[in-house]
Design an enzyme around this catalytic site. Structure first.
Site, PDB file in Angstrom:
ATOM      1  N   SER A  16     -22.308 -22.675 -16.414  1.00  0.00           N
ATOM      2  CA  SER A  16     -21.057 -21.330 -17.139  1.00  0.00           C
ATOM      3  C   SER A  16     -20.917 -21.624 -18.431  1.00  0.00           C
ATOM      4  O   SER A  16     -20.728 -22.706 -18.900  1.00  0.00           O
ATOM      5  CB  SER A  16     -19.836 -21.395 -16.316  1.00  0.00           C
ATOM      6  OG  SER A  16     -18.882 -20.485 -16.748  1.00  0.00           O
ATOM      7  N   GLY A  17     -20.668 -20.683 -19.234  1.00  0.00           N
ATOM      8  CA  GLY A  17     -19.865 -20.573 -20.498  1.00  0.00           C
ATOM      9  C   GLY A  17     -20.624 -21.261 -21.571  1.00  0.00           C
ATOM     10  O   GLY A  17     -21.991 -20.958 -21.473  1.00  0.00           O
ATOM     11  N   ASP A  37     -23.349 -30.157 -13.086  1.00  0.00           N
ATOM     12  CA  ASP A  37     -22.140 -29.277 -12.820  1.00  0.00           C
ATOM     13  C   ASP A  37     -21.430 -29.314 -11.193  1.00  0.00           C
ATOM     14  O   ASP A  37     -22.376 -29.801 -10.484  1.00  0.00           O
ATOM     15  CB  ASP A  37     -22.568 -27.948 -13.149  1.00  0.00           C
ATOM     16  CG  ASP A  37     -21.328 -27.099 -13.339  1.00  0.00           C
ATOM     17  OD1 ASP A  37     -21.100 -26.437 -14.631  1.00  0.00           O
ATOM     18  OD2 ASP A  37     -20.505 -26.622 -12.543  1.00  0.00           O
ATOM     19  N   TYR A 136      -3.769 -29.953 -21.105  1.00  0.00           N
ATOM     20  CA  TYR A 136      -5.029 -29.628 -21.943  1.00  0.00           C
ATOM     21  C   TYR A 136      -5.254 -30.154 -23.288  1.00  0.00           C
ATOM     22  O   TYR A 136      -6.035 -30.633 -23.635  1.00  0.00           O
ATOM     23  CB  TYR A 136      -5.035 -28.119 -21.785  1.00  0.00           C
ATOM     24  CG  TYR A 136      -6.512 -27.781 -22.378  1.00  0.00           C
ATOM     25  CD1 TYR A 136      -7.784 -27.700 -21.430  1.00  0.00           C
ATOM     26  CD2 TYR A 136      -6.795 -27.130 -23.429  1.00  0.00           C
ATOM     27  CE1 TYR A 136      -8.883 -27.205 -22.082  1.00  0.00           C
ATOM     28  CE2 TYR A 136      -7.908 -26.735 -24.132  1.00  0.00           C
ATOM     29  CZ  TYR A 136      -9.074 -26.688 -23.241  1.00  0.00           C
ATOM     30  OH  TYR A 136     -10.203 -26.262 -23.727  1.00  0.00           O
ATOM     31  N   VAL A 169     -12.940 -19.055 -27.262  1.00  0.00           N
ATOM     32  CA  VAL A 169     -14.610 -18.737 -27.063  1.00  0.00           C
ATOM     33  C   VAL A 169     -14.405 -17.614 -25.811  1.00  0.00           C
ATOM     34  O   VAL A 169     -13.730 -17.876 -24.892  1.00  0.00           O
ATOM     35  CB  VAL A 169     -15.335 -19.988 -26.855  1.00  0.00           C
ATOM     36  CG1 VAL A 169     -16.775 -19.612 -26.827  1.00  0.00           C
ATOM     37  CG2 VAL A 169     -15.063 -20.945 -27.726  1.00  0.00           C
TER      38      VAL A 169
END
Ligand SMILES: NC(=O)c1ccc[n+]([C@@H]2O[C@H](COP(=O)([O-])OP(=O)(O)OC[C@H]3O[C@@H](n4cnc5c(N)ncnc54)[C@H](O)[C@@H]3O)[C@@H](O)[C@H]2O)c1
Length: 233
Positions: A16-17, A37, A136, A169
């Site tokens: 993903s991403g 992943d 985070y 992003v």
């Protein structure tokens, strides 16, 4: 990096991403890409980067690696410390910080054998404090420090280690928070002097470029790609 053999890249978070876009661009450039992943892609076995046994088993299935891109990551909640679930704090550290360490550690000998490169993803969130994002932020500041530590330790082995620190992003990670009403896309754009979010293509292209010539003298750098977000108002 090997010149005569097919170049091999491991891309964590490649389902993903930013990781998915790195995998796509590398394949377009002739690389063999192995995705690690927790969600399966193209029948590849799933890998949980937070679990060292899972990473070590995946590493044992490889027959060489020139490039490790550590793009697996989770955002976690936006609750402030005091209302944050301690288990969630631990999970954000386990994936974002420990996961980056696990993958680099498991691939050290393979990277050394081919004079490989590691490209990590830090974040401007590790530099500019945002409310509710302590776990985070700490995990991404840790990735930046781990990048410099590994670059210092592994330079004599011919392994370069760099990181990018993106602003926001437009990826599924951010899209989920926009859809949940936790983030407002226009406000996010306005946090960047360039008044927009980055595309996955822009971040992936920079990561892949930095891994290759002419950037061979670059190691330990954490390259900010943030539309000017950290410049101040
Ligand atoms: N999107 C942004 O604005 C932004 C900004 C700065 C940094 N980053 C970082 O970029 C990286 C990629 O983020 P994205 O926005 O593309 O997210 P994303 O959610 O689109 O993709 C993340 C991928 O990581 C995988 N993953 C999560 N936990 C895993 C685990 N334990 N083991 C293996 N894979 C796991 C997911 O399955 C997913 O495929 C993350 O490290 C993120 O923190 C993102």
């Amino acid at each position: 990096m090997s010149k005569d053999q097919t170049r091999i890249a491991v891309v964590t978070g490649g389902a993903s991403g930013i990781g998915e876009e790195c995998a796509r661009q590398l394949r377009d450039q002739g690389w063999r890409v192995v995705v690690w992943d927790r969600h399966a892609t193209d029948g590849e076995p799933t890998v949980d980067v937070a679990d060292y046994a899972s990473v070590a088993a995946a590493a044992s299935r490889l027959d060489g690696v020139d490039l490790l891109i550590n793009a697996a990551g989770i955002a976690g909640s936006r609750d402030p410390v005091g209302r944050k679930d301690p288990a969630e704090w631990a999970q954000v550290m386990a994936v974002n910080l420990n996961g980056t360490f696990h993958c680099a550690h498991a691939l050290y000998e393979a990277l050394r054998a081919r004079g490989g490169v590691v490209v990590n993803i830090a974040s401007v969130a590790g530099m500019v404090m945002m409310k509710g994002r302590a776990h985070y932020a700490v995990s991404k500041a840790g990735v930046a420090t781990l990048t410099r530590s590994l670059a210092n330790e592994w330079a004599e082995d011919g392994i370069r280690v760099i990181a990018v620190a993106p602003g926001y992003v437009k990826t599924p990670m951010i899209q989920r928070s926009i859809e949940a009403g936790e983030l407002d896309e226009r406000k996010l754009a306005a946090m960047h002097p360039l008044n927009r979010l980055a595309t996955t293509q822009e971040i992936a292209a920079a990561m892949i470029a930095l891994a290759q010539p002419p950037f061979l003298f670059m190691t330990g750098a954490v390259v900010t790609i943030d539309g000017g977000m950290t410049l101040g108002k």
